[in-house]
Motif scaffolding. Structure first.
Motif, PDB file in Angstrom:
ATOM      1  N   ALA A   6       4.599  -7.369   3.497  1.00 53.91           N
ATOM      2  CA  ALA A   6       5.018  -6.701   2.264  1.00 53.91           C
ATOM      3  C   ALA A   6       4.177  -5.449   2.015  1.00 53.91           C
ATOM      4  CB  ALA A   6       4.914  -7.662   1.083  1.00 53.91           C
ATOM      5  N   ALA A   7       2.875  -5.535   2.262  1.00 54.34           N
ATOM      6  CA  ALA A   7       2.001  -4.382   2.052  1.00 54.34           C
ATOM      7  C   ALA A   7       2.367  -3.242   2.992  1.00 54.34           C
ATOM      8  CB  ALA A   7       0.542  -4.785   2.249  1.00 54.34           C
ATOM      9  N   LEU A   8       2.596  -3.552   4.266  1.00 52.45           N
ATOM     10  CA  LEU A   8       2.947  -2.513   5.235  1.00 52.45           C
ATOM     11  C   LEU A   8       4.311  -1.917   4.908  1.00 52.45           C
ATOM     12  CD1 LEU A   8       2.278  -0.941   7.775  1.00 52.45           C
ATOM     13  CD2 LEU A   8       3.257  -2.809   9.125  1.00 52.45           C
ATOM     14  N   ALA A   9       5.286  -2.781   4.598  1.00 53.69           N
ATOM     15  CA  ALA A   9       6.619  -2.287   4.260  1.00 53.69           C
ATOM     16  C   ALA A   9       6.572  -1.429   3.000  1.00 53.69           C
ATOM     17  CB  ALA A   9       7.578  -3.458   4.070  1.00 53.69           C
ATOM     18  N   GLY A  38      -0.346   5.264  -3.875  1.00 51.20           N
ATOM     19  CA  GLY A  38       0.036   3.903  -3.538  1.00 51.20           C
ATOM     20  C   GLY A  38       0.354   3.702  -2.078  1.00 51.20           C
ATOM     21  N   SER A  39       0.917   4.737  -1.433  1.00 47.62           N
ATOM     22  CA  SER A  39       1.293   4.589  -0.021  1.00 47.62           C
ATOM     23  C   SER A  39       0.077   4.318   0.859  1.00 47.62           C
ATOM     24  CB  SER A  39       2.033   5.843   0.456  1.00 47.62           C
ATOM     25  OG  SER A  39       1.202   6.981   0.424  1.00 47.62           O
ATOM     26  N   THR A  40      -0.988   5.084   0.682  1.00 48.75           N
ATOM     27  CA  THR A  40      -2.177   4.874   1.503  1.00 48.75           C
ATOM     28  C   THR A  40      -3.011   3.693   1.010  1.00 48.75           C
ATOM     29  OG1 THR A  40      -3.090   6.756   0.254  1.00 48.75           O
ATOM     30  CG2 THR A  40      -2.445   7.157   2.540  1.00 48.75           C
ATOM     31  N   ALA A  41      -2.955   3.415  -0.298  1.00 49.53           N
ATOM     32  CA  ALA A  41      -3.651   2.229  -0.806  1.00 49.53           C
ATOM     33  C   ALA A  41      -3.056   0.962  -0.196  1.00 49.53           C
ATOM     34  CB  ALA A  41      -3.567   2.183  -2.328  1.00 49.53           C
ATOM     35  N   LEU A  42      -1.737   0.931  -0.030  1.00 49.86           N
ATOM     36  CA  LEU A  42      -1.100  -0.236   0.575  1.00 49.86           C
ATOM     37  C   LEU A  42      -1.428  -0.343   2.060  1.00 49.86           C
ATOM     38  CD1 LEU A  42       2.389  -0.307  -1.197  1.00 49.86           C
ATOM     39  CD2 LEU A  42       0.523  -1.971  -1.421  1.00 49.86           C
ATOM     40  N   LEU A  43      -1.647   0.785   2.723  1.00 47.73           N
ATOM     41  CA  LEU A  43      -2.107   0.720   4.120  1.00 47.73           C
ATOM     42  C   LEU A  43      -3.490   0.067   4.183  1.00 47.73           C
ATOM     43  CD1 LEU A  43      -1.076   4.194   5.620  1.00 47.73           C
ATOM     44  CD2 LEU A  43      -0.023   1.964   6.069  1.00 47.73           C
ATOM     45  N   ALA A  61      -9.009   3.281   2.375  1.00 44.17           N
ATOM     46  CA  ALA A  61      -9.226   3.268   0.925  1.00 44.17           C
ATOM     47  C   ALA A  61      -9.778   4.605   0.435  1.00 44.17           C
ATOM     48  CB  ALA A  61     -10.174   2.131   0.554  1.00 44.17           C
ATOM     49  N   LEU A  62     -10.723   5.178   1.177  1.00 37.77           N
ATOM     50  CA  LEU A  62     -11.260   6.486   0.802  1.00 37.77           C
ATOM     51  C   LEU A  62     -10.201   7.571   0.907  1.00 37.77           C
ATOM     52  CD1 LEU A  62     -14.771   6.225   2.478  1.00 37.77           C
ATOM     53  CD2 LEU A  62     -14.346   6.518   0.026  1.00 37.77           C
ATOM     54  N   SER A  63      -9.331   7.458   1.886  1.00 39.82           N
ATOM     55  CA  SER A  63      -8.229   8.412   2.012  1.00 39.82           C
ATOM     56  C   SER A  63      -7.306   8.326   0.802  1.00 39.82           C
ATOM     57  CB  SER A  63      -7.434   8.142   3.288  1.00 39.82           C
ATOM     58  OG  SER A  63      -8.220   8.359   4.445  1.00 39.82           O
ATOM     59  N   SER A  64      -7.052   7.098   0.331  1.00 39.58           N
ATOM     60  CA  SER A  64      -6.227   6.931  -0.850  1.00 39.58           C
ATOM     61  C   SER A  64      -6.880   7.585  -2.065  1.00 39.58           C
ATOM     62  CB  SER A  64      -5.995   5.436  -1.124  1.00 39.58           C
ATOM     63  OG  SER A  64      -5.159   5.241  -2.241  1.00 39.58           O
TER      64      SER A  64
END
Length: 223
Positions: A6-9, A38-43, A61-64
């Motif tokens: 779910a997180a990746l999707a 949210g997109s990178t946080a979910l990654l 996380a730092l990228s987000s």
């Protein structure tokens, strides 16, 4: 595995949504900020849930956080640019440490040539860009140095981590295009759609490849 899937999707859905709906706009507002971050946080959440290396989770996380800072700037402003660059700088530090810890390929002419080509190309590019940087010269030089080290480290990874290498190179390419957008665009000129789509597409899907490629070989070995 339901949570990880779910997180990746969710990350991919938000990443594509931001790509087609916001990345080319001057101001995405709060919805754009939420979708982008949210997109990178979910990654990062995906990498954490599957038990990925903590340096990978940290880098994502730092990228987000960097995405959030950059998304907060209004058109014509750059007060969040330095905090955003700082977050991405630390993300690259985490990636460099991660790539050095992953299995390294034997030194050969191919990877040595690729590393030298990347570093020399980056140095020539930032030297060409330098007259346009103004007071941002030192921060950009420092950021360029760490992202080139990150890219060079990724080029030395063993074949099972090819997706990580590809993602890192895409990340470098994205930042080169972004720097042209930030520092060579005439004052007051509107964002151009094609470069904006290229920046986000290379960046987000590069990060997705780093996230997936950073955990998949370990998951495969575990199975």
């Amino acid at each position: 595995m339901a949570g990880e899937t779910a997180a990746l999707a969710g990350a991919i859905v938000l990443g594509v949504l931001y790509w087609v709906g916001w990345c080319w706009r001057e101001d995405g507002g709060l919805p754009g900020l939420i979708v982008k971050t949210g997109s990178t946080a979910l990654l990062a959440l995906f990498a954490y849930l599957v038990g990925g290396p903590w340096l990978l989770v940290t880098g994502l996380a730092l990228s987000s956080a960097g995405d959030a800072f950059l998304a907060m700037d209004k058109p014509g402003e750059d007060k969040w640019l330095k905090p955003g660059m700082a977050a991405f700088f630390l993300a690259h530090v985490a990636y460099v440490a991660l790539f050095w810890a992953l299995p390294q390929a034997e030194r050969n002419l191919l990877n040595l040539t690729a590393q030298i080509g990347l570093v020399l190309g980056g140095v020539v590019f930032v030297r060409w860009l330098a007259p346009s940087l103004g007071p941002m010269r030192i921060p950009v030089f420092a950021y360029t140095a760490i992202i080139l080290v990150m890219g060079a480290a990724a080029l030395r990874l063993q074949p099972p981590f090819l997706l990580v290498t590809l993602g890192a190179v895409m990340f470098v390419a994205s930042d080169m295009i972004l720097s042209l957008q930030l520092f060579t665009r005439p004052p007051g000129a509107a964002k151009r759609m094609a470069p904006s789509l290229a920046v986000w597409g290379l960046y987000f899907f590069g990060q997705a490849l780093i996230a997936w490629g950073g955990v998949y070989p370990f998951l495969a070995d575990a199975n």
